[in-house]
Write an enzyme that holds these catalytic residues in place. Sequence first.
Site, PDB file in Angstrom:
ATOM      1  N   GLU A 304       0.856  -1.200   0.000  1.00  0.00           N
ATOM      2  CA  GLU A 304       0.000   0.000   0.000  1.00  0.00           C
ATOM      3  C   GLU A 304       0.886   1.241   0.000  1.00  0.00           C
ATOM      4  O   GLU A 304       2.006   1.194   0.507  1.00  0.00           O
ATOM      5  CB  GLU A 304      -0.853   0.044   1.285  1.00  0.00           C
ATOM      6  CG  GLU A 304      -1.867  -1.067   1.397  1.00  0.00           C
ATOM      7  CD  GLU A 304      -2.520  -1.090   2.792  1.00  0.00           C
ATOM      8  OE1 GLU A 304      -2.138  -0.293   3.669  1.00  0.00           O
ATOM      9  OE2 GLU A 304      -3.404  -1.930   2.985  1.00  0.00           O
ATOM     10  N   LYS A 306       2.363   4.431   1.506  1.00  0.00           N
ATOM     11  CA  LYS A 306       2.501   4.928   2.888  1.00  0.00           C
ATOM     12  C   LYS A 306       2.273   6.438   2.826  1.00  0.00           C
ATOM     13  O   LYS A 306       3.150   7.185   2.397  1.00  0.00           O
ATOM     14  CB  LYS A 306       3.880   4.598   3.462  1.00  0.00           C
ATOM     15  CG  LYS A 306       4.018   5.003   4.928  1.00  0.00           C
ATOM     16  CD  LYS A 306       5.348   4.566   5.498  1.00  0.00           C
ATOM     17  CE  LYS A 306       5.420   4.681   7.017  1.00  0.00           C
ATOM     18  NZ  LYS A 306       5.091   5.967   7.577  1.00  0.00           N
ATOM     19  N   ARG A 311      -1.866   9.919  11.516  1.00  0.00           N
ATOM     20  CA  ARG A 311      -2.726   8.747  11.688  1.00  0.00           C
ATOM     21  C   ARG A 311      -4.057   9.180  12.282  1.00  0.00           C
ATOM     22  O   ARG A 311      -4.096   9.989  13.209  1.00  0.00           O
ATOM     23  CB  ARG A 311      -2.068   7.731  12.607  1.00  0.00           C
ATOM     24  CG  ARG A 311      -2.781   6.379  12.567  1.00  0.00           C
ATOM     25  CD  ARG A 311      -1.809   5.296  12.738  1.00  0.00           C
ATOM     26  NE  ARG A 311      -2.374   3.980  12.542  1.00  0.00           N
ATOM     27  CZ  ARG A 311      -1.658   2.880  12.621  1.00  0.00           C
ATOM     28  NH1 ARG A 311      -0.378   2.928  12.884  1.00  0.00           N
ATOM     29  NH2 ARG A 311      -2.201   1.705  12.426  1.00  0.00           N
ATOM     30  N   GLU A 363      -5.127   7.383   7.446  1.00  0.00           N
ATOM     31  CA  GLU A 363      -4.156   8.481   7.493  1.00  0.00           C
ATOM     32  C   GLU A 363      -4.891   9.726   6.969  1.00  0.00           C
ATOM     33  O   GLU A 363      -5.519   9.672   5.900  1.00  0.00           O
ATOM     34  CB  GLU A 363      -2.954   8.134   6.601  1.00  0.00           C
ATOM     35  CG  GLU A 363      -1.793   9.088   6.716  1.00  0.00           C
ATOM     36  CD  GLU A 363      -0.855   8.818   7.912  1.00  0.00           C
ATOM     37  OE1 GLU A 363      -1.180   7.996   8.798  1.00  0.00           O
ATOM     38  OE2 GLU A 363       0.201   9.460   7.954  1.00  0.00           O
ATOM     39  N   GLU A 462       5.324   8.624   1.451  1.00  0.00           N
ATOM     40  CA  GLU A 462       6.638   8.354   2.049  1.00  0.00           C
ATOM     41  C   GLU A 462       7.280   7.074   1.538  1.00  0.00           C
ATOM     42  O   GLU A 462       8.434   6.805   1.842  1.00  0.00           O
ATOM     43  CB  GLU A 462       6.466   8.156   3.558  1.00  0.00           C
ATOM     44  CG  GLU A 462       6.436   9.407   4.370  1.00  0.00           C
ATOM     45  CD  GLU A 462       6.522   9.055   5.847  1.00  0.00           C
ATOM     46  OE1 GLU A 462       7.420   9.549   6.508  1.00  0.00           O
ATOM     47  OE2 GLU A 462       5.676   8.267   6.318  1.00  0.00           O
ATOM     48  N   LYS A 467       2.102  -5.561   3.752  1.00  0.00           N
ATOM     49  CA  LYS A 467       1.395  -6.245   4.849  1.00  0.00           C
ATOM     50  C   LYS A 467       0.970  -7.648   4.448  1.00  0.00           C
ATOM     51  O   LYS A 467       0.521  -7.848   3.314  1.00  0.00           O
ATOM     52  CB  LYS A 467       0.133  -5.451   5.218  1.00  0.00           C
ATOM     53  CG  LYS A 467       0.406  -4.008   5.588  1.00  0.00           C
ATOM     54  CD  LYS A 467      -0.899  -3.242   5.782  1.00  0.00           C
ATOM     55  CE  LYS A 467      -0.650  -1.807   6.169  1.00  0.00           C
ATOM     56  NZ  LYS A 467      -1.888  -1.040   6.296  1.00  0.00           N
ATOM     57  N   LYS A 486       7.570  -1.353   6.662  1.00  0.00           N
ATOM     58  CA  LYS A 486       7.525  -0.067   5.957  1.00  0.00           C
ATOM     59  C   LYS A 486       8.788   0.080   5.125  1.00  0.00           C
ATOM     60  O   LYS A 486       9.883  -0.259   5.568  1.00  0.00           O
ATOM     61  CB  LYS A 486       7.346   1.101   6.923  1.00  0.00           C
ATOM     62  CG  LYS A 486       8.357   1.220   8.028  1.00  0.00           C
ATOM     63  CD  LYS A 486       8.021   2.418   8.914  1.00  0.00           C
ATOM     64  CE  LYS A 486       8.853   2.385  10.183  1.00  0.00           C
ATOM     65  NZ  LYS A 486       8.538   3.435  11.122  1.00  0.00           N
TER      66      LYS A 486
END
Length: 659
Positions: A304, A306, A311, A363, A462, A467, A486
């Site tokens: 995905e 980032k 958050r 986010e 970023e 996951k 990450k």
Amino acid sequence: PNTSSSSVICENEASSGSAVVTYLELCEVFELIEATTKRIQITKYLQNFFLTCIQRDPDSLICPDAEGKEFGIGESLIMKAIGQVTGSTLALIKKEHSKKGDLGQVAQDNKKGQKRIDHSFSAKNTNKMKKGLTIAQVFDTLYEIASISGTKSQVTKIDKIVRILMQCQDQEPKFFVRSLEGKLRIGLAERTGLQFPSPLKLMSLSVLAALARSFVLSDPNSKNLKEDKLEKELSKADAILKQVFSEIPNYDVIIPALLRYGIGELPDHCKLTPGFPLKPMLAHPTKSLTEVLDRFEGMTFTCEYKYDGERAQIHQFRDASGEKKLMVFSRNSENLSAKYPDIIVQMPEAPIDVVESFVLDCEAVAWDVSKKCILPFQVLQTRKRKDVQEEDVLVSVCIFAFDLLYLNGEAITGKCLKERRALMFQNFKEIEGKFAFAKSIDTKNIEEIQTFLDDSIIGNCEGLMVKTLESEATYEPSKRSRNWLKVKKDYLEGFGDTLDLVVIGAYFGKGKRTGVYGGYLLACFDEESEKFQTICKIGTGFSEANLTDQFKFFQDIIDVDGPSESYSYSDTPNHKPDIWFHPKIVFEVKAADLSISPVHQAATGLIDGNEEKGISLRCKLPIINRVLDVKDMYESQVSVQNGKSENNGATGVDDDFEY
Ligand code: ATP
């Protein structure tokens, strides 16, 4: 054993006469914990303390709810209060503070050698003093301090601090002052988002284990159990409490329920509940895509974007009056609902009709409404944090949802991500510029992932979050899990610029870093003004060993007359370093982003619309690649090694070399 504790407590109250647990008893436990690093020992100390509380004074386990509150007091205010109570001068306190690196210790030492007692302190209070402070007194005061606002708040706060400090004895001043600073320094606290390091707000596993064990041991029947049976009961209780805490990390809910129902029935009464923030799952950093592929070999996973924002855990539920309510919580469980009135308005359009209650993990990202694209994190940072009115919102946000944790009355954290995500897609719809699902691809092809990563960075993200989807893919509240990796551009080889910056000053370390420098002030060189302009402070990225070596090393280049005229820096208290250096050492820093700064001086005067401001380096995780000693570099130049200089001279000496 029957671990329903209500009956247990009644019996114990009868036998013990329920004597109130004092603050000194708590501080003595803190002191013991501070003196050891052994987890088992720490758990034992806490367990015995909790057991005492349960048996003598269960209310001492219940602290006021500190949700979203901060003390709002700086070091200087605490120093003033210490001065008022002990008669020490501010200068002396400051000096001791920089030597000891611990204001709590300074308070305690000064209290011991106290010169003056405030005579306005009444006889009634002196009586109280003799009896000693209770836990409730101290934590109620901390709560009051955090609740005070308005023009005279500083005076009232100082008065409250003074009143408690006057009554403190033995170890109490140390821990009271450290509480005010928000760090007990006994190795227990995790980042909680709550500023109250009360015994029960220290969300560490030791506390949980100790609490669970103390409730089992408070049952008189536990004494009749054989050792192995008891150990089994203790681990069972430990597991129950850990699970409950991860769903509802809130001692204000858990403790009263524990006291009422006991540990066995706790899961029936304390579950993930919309309205109470869940501790979010966190990710492990990785340095390359191949590292990710190695970790997830043979597993299904998803990549995905980032997103680079804040958050936002979004909760929808019906409150006691049956009204639908929406709340937004931060990564640290702070209530952000007042910061994001726009989210509160735009979110209800996202769920499809049948959704009654939910918890979404998202986010919140700054959004350019006209260009329909994501804006950098720094733009989001310009939003006001408190009491925002919807009409004042200048920076729009778009919510990017990446997980669904609760749906229509049921926690779904135990389902795998594939199922949770499917439920999210089924029950919510995207609304342009307001609500979207995190962009994802499910592929194992490294080239496709690399392209996706590149695209994410071009799109102001970023990097990627990778996951697990099916096996090992439940939502693990509060864990930095290996099932979420990450991949950030800052960490990747070949990504992110490095800057060579000159170390011009340092700050004395505090706590564990007492006796070495805790951080450095770095500068870049402006050729036009011929000045070193400050650009950032760095304090992370060093090992303790590094810092010790550096401390010795820097002694030789301390500029005792400093600061040099060629430095351009801000004179503000938190910025000015404690010690200045000659500009001889260069750190190569791998950095994240650059942003406009009111204190740093780099490029001052050159930024359109912000001529008075400079630029600062955002080093979320500064990576010191190398320490470059300018002199060594010079000497290693071939020309110098050959005894020649490129500088027309025969000696190789250049007076301006240092600069
Ligand atoms: P960081 O500085 O990297 O944000 P962190 O410690 O706050 O570090 P990490 O676990 O390292 O948190 O990274 C996860 C963070 O990234 C989350 O807290 C969340 O705010 C953000 N994030 C952005 N996009 C996603 C996503 N698709 N899935 C999960 N988290 C995401």
